[in-house]
Design an enzyme around this catalytic site. Structure first.
Site, PDB file in Angstrom:
ATOM      1  N   ASP A  45       0.986  -1.184   0.019  1.00  0.00           N
ATOM      2  CA  ASP A  45       0.122  -0.110  -0.023  1.00  0.00           C
ATOM      3  C   ASP A  45       0.788   1.260  -0.142  1.00  0.00           C
ATOM      4  O   ASP A  45       0.596   2.227  -0.629  1.00  0.00           O
ATOM      5  CB  ASP A  45      -0.907  -0.137   1.023  1.00  0.00           C
ATOM      6  CG  ASP A  45      -1.885  -0.862   1.092  1.00  0.00           C
ATOM      7  OD1 ASP A  45      -2.488  -1.378  -0.015  1.00  0.00           O
ATOM      8  OD2 ASP A  45      -2.538  -1.469   2.130  1.00  0.00           O
ATOM      9  N   GLY A  46       2.194   1.059   0.598  1.00  0.00           N
ATOM     10  CA  GLY A  46       2.756   2.334   0.797  1.00  0.00           C
ATOM     11  C   GLY A  46       3.338   2.840  -0.605  1.00  0.00           C
ATOM     12  O   GLY A  46       3.698   3.683  -0.854  1.00  0.00           O
ATOM     13  N   ASN A 116      -3.516   9.360   1.836  1.00  0.00           N
ATOM     14  CA  ASN A 116      -3.905   8.683   3.302  1.00  0.00           C
ATOM     15  C   ASN A 116      -4.257   9.627   4.151  1.00  0.00           C
ATOM     16  O   ASN A 116      -5.477   9.678   4.687  1.00  0.00           O
ATOM     17  CB  ASN A 116      -2.849   7.742   3.822  1.00  0.00           C
ATOM     18  CG  ASN A 116      -3.037   6.142   3.442  1.00  0.00           C
ATOM     19  OD1 ASN A 116      -3.900   5.984   2.831  1.00  0.00           O
ATOM     20  ND2 ASN A 116      -1.902   5.618   3.705  1.00  0.00           N
ATOM     21  N   GLU A 117      -3.452  10.417   4.561  1.00  0.00           N
ATOM     22  CA  GLU A 117      -3.523  11.216   5.914  1.00  0.00           C
ATOM     23  C   GLU A 117      -2.359  12.322   5.888  1.00  0.00           C
ATOM     24  O   GLU A 117      -1.410  12.073   5.271  1.00  0.00           O
ATOM     25  CB  GLU A 117      -3.849  10.615   7.128  1.00  0.00           C
ATOM     26  CG  GLU A 117      -2.428  10.232   7.859  1.00  0.00           C
ATOM     27  CD  GLU A 117      -1.692   8.838   7.216  1.00  0.00           C
ATOM     28  OE1 GLU A 117      -0.818   9.024   6.576  1.00  0.00           O
ATOM     29  OE2 GLU A 117      -2.424   7.856   7.277  1.00  0.00           O
ATOM     30  N   ARG A 142      -4.079  19.199  23.161  1.00  0.00           N
ATOM     31  CA  ARG A 142      -2.928  19.076  23.746  1.00  0.00           C
ATOM     32  C   ARG A 142      -2.644  17.649  23.891  1.00  0.00           C
ATOM     33  O   ARG A 142      -3.534  16.674  24.223  1.00  0.00           O
ATOM     34  CB  ARG A 142      -2.910  19.615  25.293  1.00  0.00           C
ATOM     35  CG  ARG A 142      -2.677  21.209  25.215  1.00  0.00           C
ATOM     36  CD  ARG A 142      -2.799  21.507  26.695  1.00  0.00           C
ATOM     37  NE  ARG A 142      -2.840  23.049  26.801  1.00  0.00           N
ATOM     38  CZ  ARG A 142      -3.952  23.745  26.778  1.00  0.00           C
ATOM     39  NH1 ARG A 142      -5.075  23.245  26.412  1.00  0.00           N
ATOM     40  NH2 ARG A 142      -3.852  24.897  26.929  1.00  0.00           N
ATOM     41  N   ALA A 179      -3.283  10.265  21.123  1.00  0.00           N
ATOM     42  CA  ALA A 179      -2.918  10.715  22.512  1.00  0.00           C
ATOM     43  C   ALA A 179      -3.287  11.995  23.062  1.00  0.00           C
ATOM     44  O   ALA A 179      -2.360  12.707  23.620  1.00  0.00           O
ATOM     45  CB  ALA A 179      -1.396  10.263  22.855  1.00  0.00           C
TER      46      ALA A 179
HETATM   47  P1  NAP Z   1       4.454   1.139   6.454  1.00  0.00           P
HETATM   48  O1  NAP Z   1       5.110   1.017   7.994  1.00  0.00           O
HETATM   49  O2  NAP Z   1       4.606   0.078   5.657  1.00  0.00           O
HETATM   50  O3  NAP Z   1       2.765   1.288   6.769  1.00  0.00           O
HETATM   51  C1  NAP Z   1       2.203   0.650   7.905  1.00  0.00           C
HETATM   52  C2  NAP Z   1       1.029  -0.201   7.605  1.00  0.00           C
HETATM   53  O4  NAP Z   1       0.009   0.268   6.926  1.00  0.00           O
HETATM   54  C3  NAP Z   1       1.372  -1.249   6.426  1.00  0.00           C
HETATM   55  O5  NAP Z   1       1.057  -2.315   6.748  1.00  0.00           O
HETATM   56  C4  NAP Z   1       0.932  -0.763   5.149  1.00  0.00           C
HETATM   57  O6  NAP Z   1       0.622  -1.641   4.211  1.00  0.00           O
HETATM   58  C5  NAP Z   1      -0.357  -0.171   5.849  1.00  0.00           C
HETATM   59  N1  NAP Z   1      -1.136   0.832   5.029  1.00  0.00           N
HETATM   60  C6  NAP Z   1      -0.942   1.933   4.443  1.00  0.00           C
HETATM   61  N2  NAP Z   1      -1.932   2.723   3.781  1.00  0.00           N
HETATM   62  C7  NAP Z   1      -3.170   1.932   4.056  1.00  0.00           C
HETATM   63  C8  NAP Z   1      -4.232   2.011   3.921  1.00  0.00           C
HETATM   64  N3  NAP Z   1      -4.909   3.092   3.079  1.00  0.00           N
HETATM   65  N4  NAP Z   1      -5.143   1.097   4.342  1.00  0.00           N
HETATM   66  C9  NAP Z   1      -4.894   0.072   5.065  1.00  0.00           C
HETATM   67  N5  NAP Z   1      -3.393  -0.040   5.489  1.00  0.00           N
HETATM   68  C10 NAP Z   1      -2.779   0.833   4.814  1.00  0.00           C
HETATM   69  O7  NAP Z   1       4.589   2.648   5.842  1.00  0.00           O
HETATM   70  P2  NAP Z   1       4.278   3.159   4.562  1.00  0.00           P
HETATM   71  O8  NAP Z   1       4.263   1.669   3.353  1.00  0.00           O
HETATM   72  O9  NAP Z   1       5.432   3.931   3.860  1.00  0.00           O
HETATM   73  O10 NAP Z   1       2.712   3.654   4.629  1.00  0.00           O
HETATM   74  C11 NAP Z   1       2.617   4.778   5.055  1.00  0.00           C
HETATM   75  C12 NAP Z   1       1.424   4.972   5.825  1.00  0.00           C
HETATM   76  O11 NAP Z   1       1.502   4.018   6.751  1.00  0.00           O
HETATM   77  C13 NAP Z   1       1.047   6.258   6.388  1.00  0.00           C
HETATM   78  O12 NAP Z   1       0.264   6.892   5.499  1.00  0.00           O
HETATM   79  C14 NAP Z   1       0.254   5.524   7.685  1.00  0.00           C
HETATM   80  O13 NAP Z   1      -1.189   5.675   7.239  1.00  0.00           O
HETATM   81  C15 NAP Z   1       0.551   4.275   7.922  1.00  0.00           C
HETATM   82  N6  NAP Z   1       1.143   4.144   9.192  1.00  0.00           N
HETATM   83  C16 NAP Z   1       0.573   3.499  10.097  1.00  0.00           C
HETATM   84  C17 NAP Z   1       0.698   3.454  11.550  1.00  0.00           C
HETATM   85  C18 NAP Z   1      -0.210   2.769  12.380  1.00  0.00           C
HETATM   86  O14 NAP Z   1      -1.014   2.201  12.147  1.00  0.00           O
HETATM   87  N7  NAP Z   1       0.559   3.188  13.641  1.00  0.00           N
HETATM   88  C19 NAP Z   1       2.045   4.082  11.800  1.00  0.00           C
HETATM   89  C20 NAP Z   1       3.022   4.642  10.682  1.00  0.00           C
HETATM   90  C21 NAP Z   1       2.472   4.710   9.503  1.00  0.00           C
HETATM   91  P3  NAP Z   1       1.857  -2.118   3.419  1.00  0.00           P
HETATM   92  O15 NAP Z   1       2.508  -3.005   3.989  1.00  0.00           O
HETATM   93  O16 NAP Z   1       1.112  -2.945   2.114  1.00  0.00           O
HETATM   94  O17 NAP Z   1       2.607  -1.144   2.713  1.00  0.00           O
HETATM   95 MN    MN Z   2       4.697  -0.150   3.401  1.00  0.00          MN
END
Ligand code: NAP
Ligand code: MN
Length: 258
Positions: A45-46, A116-117, A142, A179
Site C-alpha cells: 500500500d505504501g 492517506n492522511e 494538547r 494521545a
Molecule cells: P508502513 O510502515 O509499511 O505502513 C504501515 C502499515 O499501513 C502497512 O501495513 C501498510 O501496508 C499499511 N497501509 C498503508 N496505507 C494503508 C491504507 N490506506 N489502508 C490500510 N493499510 C494501509 O509505511 P508505508 O508503507 O510508508 O505507508 C505509510 C502509511 O503507513 C501512512 O500513510 C500511515 O497511514 C501508515 N502508518 C500507520 C501507522 C500505524 O497504524 N500505527 C504508523 C505509521 C504509518 P503495506 O505493508 O502494504 O505498505
Molecule cells: Mn509499506
C-alpha cells in the site's frame, strides 16, 4: 491504454515481480516513465501512496493500479501470484475507473497532497494546537498530535487511532487525536470528527519545535510558529478497476478472515 510505467518497492521480491510484469506488458504496450496512461505499483500500500505522489502533477492523465508483493494490501487489487491475471486484464482493456479523494495541505510556504492522511505529531513534548474550522475557533488540543485522514486512509494510521473506517468512495475527511490529554484544564473533543468538502481545518501553534508533518510516506520538519490548513482537494487520483472487489469484502479479507 498504450503507455505504462511501473513504480516498484525496493526489495528483491517486488523487483522480480516487476520484471515479470514488464516482460509481458512490453509485448503489447510501451513503457513510458514520463507520460504513462497507466501506472502500476508493485509492492505494498505504501508503494501505491508513493506512485500517486510521483505522478501528482499528472493526475488528469494517469490512472493507477496496484499489485501487492507481500501480504494482502488494502489499496492493491492483485496479489503477487495473480500477476498474469493483471496482465490479462490490462490486455483486455475493459475497465471502470473510480476516484480516490485527496487532501490539500497548506503550510506557510508549501502545498502538499495526501492520499492517506496528514499527521501533525510531536513525540518530544506535548503539542498544543489551536483547531479552527472554517475560520471559527473549535478547540485547543494538547497531546502528541492530530491526524486528518481521507476515506482511503481511514484504514491506515487513522484506524490505529480508533478512528472510523469510511467507505473509500466517500468525500469525507476525519480528524483524529493522537494521545490527547483530557482533564478539566485541557478539553478537546476526544472522539474522531468527520467533515466534508465544505470544511477547512486550520491548525496553529506558537511552538512547533520538535513537530513533524507527516504526509503519507513523506515527513517534513515543522519549525517555529506557524499553521497548517487542511481541506479536501479538488484533484482526485483515478484508479482502474478491472475486477470488482466490494468494499465490505475487502474489509473482511484484510481484517477479519484468518
Ligand atoms: P508502513 O510502515 O509499511 O505502513 C504501515 C502499515 O499501513 C502497512 O501495513 C501498510 O501496508 C499499511 N497501509 C498503508 N496505507 C494503508 C491504507 N490506506 N489502508 C490500510 N493499510 C494501509 O509505511 P508505508 O508503507 O510508508 O505507508 C505509510 C502509511 O503507513 C501512512 O500513510 C500511515 O497511514 C501508515 N502508518 C500507520 C501507522 C500505524 O497504524 N500505527 C504508523 C505509521 C504509518 P503495506 O505493508 O502494504 O505498505
Ligand atoms: Mn509499506
Amino acid at each position: 491504454m498504450k503507455r505504462y510505467a511501473t513504480v516498484c518497492k525496493l526489495d528483491e521480491c517486488s523487483k522480480k515481480l516487476e520484471q515479470k510484469i514488464k516482460k509481458e506488458l512490453d509485448t503489447f504496450m510501451t513503457y513510458d516513465e514520463d507520460n504513462p496512461e497507466l501506472v502500476i505499483s508493485v509492492g505494498g500500500d505504501g508503494t501505491v501512496l508513493y506512485s500517486v505522489h510521483k505522478y501528482i502533477h499528472q493526475l488528469d492523465q494517469v490512472s493507477f493500479i496496484g499489485i501487492h508483493s507481500g501480504t494482502l494490501g488494502f489499496l492493491t487489487d492483485y496479489q503477487k501470484d495473480e500477476y498474469m491475471d493483471l496482465v490479462h486484464d490490462i490486455r483486455l482493456d475493459e475497465f471502470k475507473t473510480y476516484n480516490r479523494c485527496l487532501l490539500e495541505v497548506k503550510t506557510h510556504d508549501e502545498t502538499y497532497m495526501a492520499l492517506n492522511e496528514v499527521r501533525l505529531e510531536n513525540n518530544r513534548r506535548s503539542q498544543v494546537l489551536g483547531v479552527y474550522i472554517n475560520g471559527d475557533f473549535f478547540e485547543t488540543f494538547r497531546g502528541n498530535g492530530l491526524c486528518v485522514s481521507t476515506a482511503s486512509g481511514s484504514t491506515a494510521y487513522n484506524k490505529s487511532l480508533g478512528g472510523a473506517v469510511i467507505n473509500s468512495g466517500a468525500g469525507l475527511m476525519q480528524l483524529s487525536e493522537i494521545a490527547g490529554i483530557h482533564h478539566n484544564a485541557y478539553r478537546s473533543l476526544g472522539s474522531p470528527l468527520i467533515l466534508d468538502w465544505t470544511h477547512i481545518i486550520h491548525l496553529e501553534s506558537e511552538n512547533f519545535d520538535g513537530s513533524i508533518l507527516g504526509i503519507d510516506t513523506l515527513v517534513v520538519d515543522l519549525k517555529g510558529a506557524g499553521s497548517v490548513d487542511i481541506s479536501l482537494a479538488k484533484q482526485r487520483a483515478r484508479f482502474v478497476q478491472y475486477k470488482r472487489v466490494p468494499y465490505i469484502e475487502r474489509l473482511k479479507r484484510a481484517y477479519l478472515s484468518e
